[in-house]
Design an enzyme around this catalytic site. Sequence first.
Site, PDB file in Angstrom:
ATOM      1  N   HIS B 207       0.832  -1.205   0.000  1.00  0.00           N
ATOM      2  CA  HIS B 207       0.000   0.000   0.000  1.00  0.00           C
ATOM      3  C   HIS B 207       0.866   1.255   0.000  1.00  0.00           C
ATOM      4  O   HIS B 207       1.934   1.280   0.605  1.00  0.00           O
ATOM      5  CB  HIS B 207      -0.932  -0.016   1.217  1.00  0.00           C
ATOM      6  N   GLU B 210       1.491   7.825  -3.787  1.00  0.00           N
ATOM      7  CA  GLU B 210       2.585   8.173  -4.697  1.00  0.00           C
ATOM      8  C   GLU B 210       2.300   9.488  -5.408  1.00  0.00           C
ATOM      9  O   GLU B 210       1.189   9.706  -5.894  1.00  0.00           O
ATOM     10  CB  GLU B 210       2.753   7.054  -5.737  1.00  0.00           C
ATOM     11  N   HIS B 333     -10.010  -3.362  -6.807  1.00  0.00           N
ATOM     12  CA  HIS B 333      -9.491  -4.542  -7.527  1.00  0.00           C
ATOM     13  C   HIS B 333      -9.553  -5.842  -6.711  1.00  0.00           C
ATOM     14  O   HIS B 333      -8.976  -6.842  -7.126  1.00  0.00           O
ATOM     15  CB  HIS B 333      -8.112  -4.285  -8.151  1.00  0.00           C
ATOM     16  N   ASN B 334     -10.252  -5.818  -5.572  1.00  0.00           N
ATOM     17  CA  ASN B 334     -10.532  -7.058  -4.827  1.00  0.00           C
ATOM     18  C   ASN B 334     -11.997  -7.014  -4.406  1.00  0.00           C
ATOM     19  O   ASN B 334     -12.316  -6.460  -3.347  1.00  0.00           O
ATOM     20  CB  ASN B 334      -9.712  -7.135  -3.527  1.00  0.00           C
ATOM     21  N   PRO B 382      -1.286   0.872 -11.084  1.00  0.00           N
ATOM     22  CA  PRO B 382       0.018   1.319 -10.606  1.00  0.00           C
ATOM     23  C   PRO B 382       1.097   0.260 -10.835  1.00  0.00           C
ATOM     24  O   PRO B 382       0.829  -0.937 -10.742  1.00  0.00           O
ATOM     25  CB  PRO B 382      -0.211   1.532  -9.101  1.00  0.00           C
ATOM     26  N   HIS B 408      -4.439  -5.393 -12.755  1.00  0.00           N
ATOM     27  CA  HIS B 408      -4.485  -4.433 -11.641  1.00  0.00           C
ATOM     28  C   HIS B 408      -3.128  -3.899 -11.229  1.00  0.00           C
ATOM     29  O   HIS B 408      -3.044  -2.996 -10.409  1.00  0.00           O
ATOM     30  CB  HIS B 408      -5.188  -5.049 -10.432  1.00  0.00           C
ATOM     31  N   GLY B 411       2.309  -7.111 -10.893  1.00  0.00           N
ATOM     32  CA  GLY B 411       2.387  -8.535 -10.568  1.00  0.00           C
ATOM     33  C   GLY B 411       3.743  -8.883 -10.010  1.00  0.00           C
ATOM     34  O   GLY B 411       4.771  -8.562 -10.607  1.00  0.00           O
ATOM     35  N   LYS B 484       5.258   4.781   1.910  1.00  0.00           N
ATOM     36  CA  LYS B 484       4.893   3.363   2.007  1.00  0.00           C
ATOM     37  C   LYS B 484       4.825   2.957   3.464  1.00  0.00           C
ATOM     38  O   LYS B 484       5.616   3.438   4.268  1.00  0.00           O
ATOM     39  CB  LYS B 484       5.956   2.520   1.312  1.00  0.00           C
TER      40      LYS B 484
END
Lengths: 137, 485
Positions: B207, B210, B333-334, B382, B408, B411, B484
Amino acid sequence: MRNKYKTIEHTADIGLVAYGENLPEAFLNAGIGMSSIMVDLRTVKADTRIDIIIEEDDPEKLLFEWLNRLLYYFDTRSIIFKRFELISFASNRLEASGYGEKYNPLRHIIKTGVKSATFHKIMVDEKKNRVRVLLDI
Amino acid sequence: MKRVNSALEQIDRYRWRLPREYRQDMRVPGIIYASREMLPHITEENVLGQVANVACLPGIIRASMAMPDVHWGYGFPIGGVAATDLEGGVVSPGGVGFDINCGVRLLRTRLDSTALDGKLEKLVRALWDCIPSGLGTTGIIRLGKRDMEGVLTGGACWAVEQGYGRYDDLLYTEENGQVAGADPDAVGLHARERGSLQLGTLGSGNHFVEIGVVDEIYEPEAARVMGIEKTGQVLVWIHTGSRGLGHQVADDYIKVMLEAMPRYGISVPDRQLACAPVSSKEGNSYLGAMRSAANYAWANRQIITHHARQAFASVINACENSIGLDLVYDVSHNIAKIESHSLEGKARSLCVHRKGATRAFPPGHAQLPELYSAIGQPVLVPGDMGRYSYILTGTQTAMEETFGSTCHGAGRMKSRKEAKRIIDGREFVKELAGRGIVVQAGSLSGIAEEASLAYKDITSVIDVVTGAGLSKPVARTRPVGVIKG
């Protein structure tokens, strides 16, 4: 002496295998292993006690719930557990005292956040006193 | 390994089929969106087994799909999409994941990157100070019972009503930041307790907040509609989810599903895929609790947005209006959503699970805000903190093939352990600083785990979704400042 736990590689997350002289010890060591993934335990004292009782209908659920309960105490009371003492154990019930300290960002070295234990590749090996779990990071 | 590789049939340059015959228990084939170069990584990684496992879910429609950022997850692969029939199909908490409604929002400023000259470090520090980040941090909000109900049913709307942000923000948030059908009574006590101190916090892991600078614009007209006018424009990305509340909801309901499965005669190849019929009592309760957690996540991103605006205002000497920081869009995205999709020419209501996959609705879709009706839904992808992030739009192809879904993120490619072995957090921060990227983080080992080398190059992922027609790139940003957890 045999290591109490080790982490195993997984692309997105972290696997944890814990051992013991007996099965409950492996459960408790899994708890310490998870704490050690989150925080450098050398910086943590064991001056706060919380008694924990978990009841589930099978050993895998018991392991899943045990670790998630520790995360619950971290989120709600900021407790990092360093050590556990077993009170009683059966395949569907675990009672233990957890000793640790309230998280202090000035003193504790934070490592990796754990969101949850998962059931993916979860294993409770009653013969070898070994448990395995994949943690969602 | 060869055998597994040969299990895949090539459909075209970007599509690979895992035939139903791959495993006896598969109900539908798997479809993997990938380039040939990505295949060794995908097949090495247990991904095919996980795609096959998802293909076993009762009531799954068309295929078990994997986006090009796919990687080995738990239960579902990360980057997995599965739609199930409302009649006879199941909903699986493992198909949403523990971080319910983890998602991304993008804000646009009216500032050029030169406005940050000499102020970037101070700005990153201000973001760090305003937005509680990292493991073990709590927010400034203490949610009592009544407020918790407000968050679980009202989502981002509740946050705006409390003074966090602007009403316009809601227009540009998926579901207007408040998904209907939330059932706060289905959210257990432990979940509420875990959520009561964490609203408005970023969390840890991948998470981040940015500060990005527009680096290239591919579709100037679509970019203009999104308020992205020129290269050099400063944008802000926010990536987080529902924190401990969402994790606990997932924990609780996986156990509920495990108990329920024998009653419905369901068995699954991985307990993490535990599920129940969508229309069952258990399925309904999970969806009600999941939507409540999704609303919590939207409130969370909304409050963080407000704090990001405060941070900018404290460092940039300009009025709120000239800073901007208007919402471009916010996507989950979940999540699992009940959506209408066309199957053999007929509209059908399906339960679409997106686990590390982004909704990508085409131009003209009824659920888009009017502003985006002509260009399609903004898709926010992102990359890692050292490379690019992409803004794309949804397409008709995605609607027809992947139930309106796309990738998303970049990866992961390397495990956290391996990343830490080969990357020193401190060195990586230094290297980024040398490239003009300021990073503030709660944990140096966390930084090493999230370093660029741990991820696929996002551009290769974007090339596949573009080549396959699942989305259309509009613009790209490069990072200049990151906080972060």
